[in-house]
Design a protein around this motif. Structure first.
Motif, PDB file in Angstrom:
ATOM      1  N   ASN A   1       0.810  -1.221   0.000  1.00  8.09           N
ATOM      2  CA  ASN A   1       0.000   0.000   0.000  1.00  8.09           C
ATOM      3  C   ASN A   1       0.843   1.269   0.000  1.00  8.09           C
ATOM      4  O   ASN A   1       0.301   2.375   0.021  1.00  8.09           O
ATOM      5  CB  ASN A   1      -0.931   0.004   1.213  1.00  8.09           C
ATOM      6  N   GLY A   2       2.166   1.130  -0.028  1.00 11.13           N
ATOM      7  CA  GLY A   2       3.049   2.274  -0.040  1.00 11.13           C
ATOM      8  C   GLY A   2       3.348   2.746  -1.451  1.00 11.13           C
ATOM      9  O   GLY A   2       2.778   2.249  -2.437  1.00 11.13           O
ATOM     10  N   PRO A   3       4.258   3.691  -1.595  1.00  4.72           N
ATOM     11  CA  PRO A   3       4.539   4.283  -2.913  1.00  4.72           C
ATOM     12  C   PRO A   3       5.155   3.314  -3.911  1.00  4.72           C
ATOM     13  O   PRO A   3       5.044   3.535  -5.126  1.00  4.72           O
ATOM     14  CB  PRO A   3       5.508   5.417  -2.589  1.00  4.72           C
ATOM     15  N   LEU A   4       5.793   2.255  -3.454  1.00  7.64           N
ATOM     16  CA  LEU A   4       6.402   1.304  -4.379  1.00  7.64           C
ATOM     17  C   LEU A   4       5.401   0.304  -4.941  1.00  7.64           C
ATOM     18  O   LEU A   4       5.605  -0.245  -6.027  1.00  7.64           O
ATOM     19  CB  LEU A   4       7.537   0.535  -3.687  1.00  7.64           C
ATOM     20  N   GLY A   5       4.329   0.041  -4.223  1.00  5.08           N
ATOM     21  CA  GLY A   5       3.355  -0.932  -4.667  1.00  5.08           C
ATOM     22  C   GLY A   5       3.826  -2.363  -4.487  1.00  5.08           C
ATOM     23  O   GLY A   5       4.656  -2.656  -3.623  1.00  5.08           O
ATOM     24  N   ALA A   6       3.322  -3.256  -5.314  1.00  7.13           N
ATOM     25  CA  ALA A   6       3.584  -4.691  -5.176  1.00  7.13           C
ATOM     26  C   ALA A   6       4.918  -5.072  -5.814  1.00  7.13           C
ATOM     27  O   ALA A   6       5.348  -4.454  -6.794  1.00  7.13           O
ATOM     28  CB  ALA A   6       2.467  -5.480  -5.839  1.00  7.13           C
ATOM     29  N   PRO A   7       5.574  -6.100  -5.287  1.00  7.55           N
ATOM     30  CA  PRO A   7       6.786  -6.589  -5.952  1.00  7.55           C
ATOM     31  C   PRO A   7       6.440  -7.217  -7.289  1.00  7.55           C
ATOM     32  O   PRO A   7       5.403  -7.856  -7.446  1.00  7.55           O
ATOM     33  CB  PRO A   7       7.337  -7.624  -4.967  1.00  7.55           C
ATOM     34  N   THR A   8       7.326  -7.028  -8.266  1.00  8.42           N
ATOM     35  CA  THR A   8       7.136  -7.629  -9.583  1.00  8.42           C
ATOM     36  C   THR A   8       8.310  -8.521  -9.970  1.00  8.42           C
ATOM     37  O   THR A   8       8.333  -9.058 -11.071  1.00  8.42           O
ATOM     38  CB  THR A   8       6.958  -6.541 -10.666  1.00  8.42           C
ATOM     39  N   SER A   9       9.285  -8.653  -9.083  1.00  7.66           N
ATOM     40  CA  SER A   9      10.422  -9.531  -9.353  1.00  7.66           C
ATOM     41  C   SER A   9      10.913 -10.113  -8.045  1.00  7.66           C
ATOM     42  O   SER A   9      10.674  -9.538  -6.980  1.00  7.66           O
ATOM     43  CB  SER A   9      11.565  -8.744 -10.012  1.00  7.66           C
ATOM     44  N   PRO A  10      11.630 -11.228  -8.093  1.00 11.50           N
ATOM     45  CA  PRO A  10      12.366 -11.669  -6.916  1.00 11.50           C
ATOM     46  C   PRO A  10      13.587 -10.789  -6.733  1.00 11.50           C
ATOM     47  O   PRO A  10      13.910  -9.945  -7.574  1.00 11.50           O
ATOM     48  CB  PRO A  10      12.782 -13.097  -7.278  1.00 11.50           C
ATOM     49  N   GLU A  11      14.261 -10.967  -5.630  1.00 17.44           N
ATOM     50  CA  GLU A  11      15.528 -10.282  -5.410  1.00 17.44           C
ATOM     51  C   GLU A  11      16.574 -10.844  -6.364  1.00 17.44           C
ATOM     52  O   GLU A  11      16.549 -12.025  -6.691  1.00 17.44           O
ATOM     53  CB  GLU A  11      15.959 -10.506  -3.963  1.00 17.44           C
ATOM     54  N   ALA A  12      17.472  -9.984  -6.834  1.00 18.75           N
ATOM     55  CA  ALA A  12      18.469 -10.420  -7.807  1.00 18.75           C
ATOM     56  C   ALA A  12      19.782  -9.699  -7.551  1.00 18.75           C
ATOM     57  O   ALA A  12      19.810  -8.641  -6.914  1.00 18.75           O
ATOM     58  CB  ALA A  12      17.982 -10.137  -9.226  1.00 18.75           C
TER      59      ALA A  12
END
Length: 382
Positions: free
Chosen positions: A260-271
């Motif tokens: 719910n913050g400014p970044l929104g949902a993750p779209t990738s795993p960590e890399a």
């Protein structure tokens, strides 16, 4: 400090309190498209092959996976895990006389996967893990005492993906059932020739007189089956969020309000990025981490401008702060300068080594993406 396996003490393992983790959790993902997790080979974890006895035995196929726990301590660091696996190998081989480590694979609480019994991970190697039901089954041991602590999200994810991959090689549905024939013996409740119907991923306690894999471990069998069933499907938002847990990137994302913050949902795993950099991408930006810079978000016009300049390999280096809101400018600090957004014109200006220069707007297709970091195989392995 010695630890206990099956009531016997095994010494010589370097254990101790796990340090507070300042760095992001390493993603277990991402090698070949047909293998969901990195597997630490026997040679890499230091199996003493001269101690192993006898040629491997093979079944006809792997018809089910069996979940165990090691019943060893839970306070270990990632660097301790190989020593724990070596100690289990020595105990099973030299003390119990089983000729080799009992399990086909082992998974630590950090999601590290270790090759188990000799003979090939893609073959139906018969272990000595589940008395009466060793043939045509494939055992994964979760390292730790899961009577005392629940398995960690990285451990569950790695174990589920590993079992999903291995069962898929023989066309087995992780949510299905299978009828197995008991070989009998003192370590099972089923007489020789009995044919119980079992889940295709079941626990040691389902057939043996044991509480393995512990009450806390047993409670998560459904989660392991769910992960196994979709190991080769695109990850969900929850999968991606779970994959970030335990590290600085996840902590920073949560501190900013999470989904719910400014970044929104993750779209990738960590890399991995350049050098020691780690990063994850979100709907509206990214978070980059390194030992020198910490975990810092980049969003909006500043993120686009930084991408145009080459991300962390460009002249600015990594971000060292989040956005700083000033009356006329939005400013963000980097290792070698700043990026500045004019609130009135939306123009972006870089200041590097005292030199001010306008950053061109992103092209119509958006800022450049460093494709080599996110292959389809890497993205699916969360």
């Amino acid at each position: 400090m010695p630890f206990t396996l099956g009531g016997a003490a095994v010494g010589g393992v370097l254990t101790g309190p796990a340090p507070a983790r300042a760095e992001p959790a390493r993603s277990v993902g991402a090698i070949a498209a047909d293998q969901p997790v990195n597997i630490i080979t026997r040679a890499q974890w230091g199996a003493g092959e001269s101690m192993r006895r006898g040629a491997p035995l093979y079944g006809n196929a792997v018809n089910a996976g069996v979940v165990h726990h090691s019943a060893t301590g839970n306070d270990y660091t990632p660097r301790d895990s190989a020593a724990i696996v070596r100690a289990i190998f020595t105990y099973h081989t030299a003390t119990l006389g089983w000729g080799d480590i009992a399990y086909n694979a082992l998974v630590d609480k950090y999601g590290q996967v270790f090759e188990g019994r000799f003979g090939g991970m893609t073959k139906a190697v018969e272990g000595t893990h589940t008395g009466g039901f060793n043939r045509n089954t494939w055992a994964v041991c979760l390292i730790g005492d899961l009577d005392k602590s629940a398995p960690t999200p990285p451990q569950l994810r790695a174990a589920g993906q590993l079992l999903g991959w291995r069962l898929a090689l023989d066309g087995v549905d992780p949510h299905g059932t299978v009828r197995l024939t008991s070989a009998g013996g003192p370590f099972t409740r089923f007489a020789p020739g009995a044919t119980p119907t079992l889940p295709t991923i079941f626990a040691h306690r389902d057939v043996g007189d044991t509480d393995c894999p512990g009450n806390a471990g047993y409670a998560f069998l459904g989660r392991i089956r769910d992960i196994a069933a979709r190991f080769n499907q695109p990850p969900t938002i929850q999968d991606l969020a779970d994959s970030l847990q335990g590290g600085a990137i996840y902590a920073r994302w949560q501190a900013m309000g999470g989904i719910n913050g400014p970044l929104g949902a993750p779209t990738s795993p960590e890399a991995p990025g350049a050098g020691s950099t780690r990063y994850a991408i979100f709907s509206h930006g990214a978070i980059y981490w390194s030992p020198a810079s910490g975990a810092q978000p980049v969003i909006g016009a500043i993120y686009d401008a930084w991408a145009i300049l080459g991300y962390e390999t460009g002249p600015l280096g990594l971000p060292t702060s989040a956005e700083i809101q000033e009356p006329e400018w939005i400013v963000q600090n980097f290792q070698h300068g700043t990026l500045n957004v004019d609130r009135q014109s939306s123009a972006v200006v870089s200041v590097i080594d005292g030199q001010t220069k306008a950053v061109p707007p992103p092209p119509a297709g958006g800022p450049p993406t460093q494709i080599e970091r996110f292959s389809p195989a890497r993205e699916r392995n969360v």
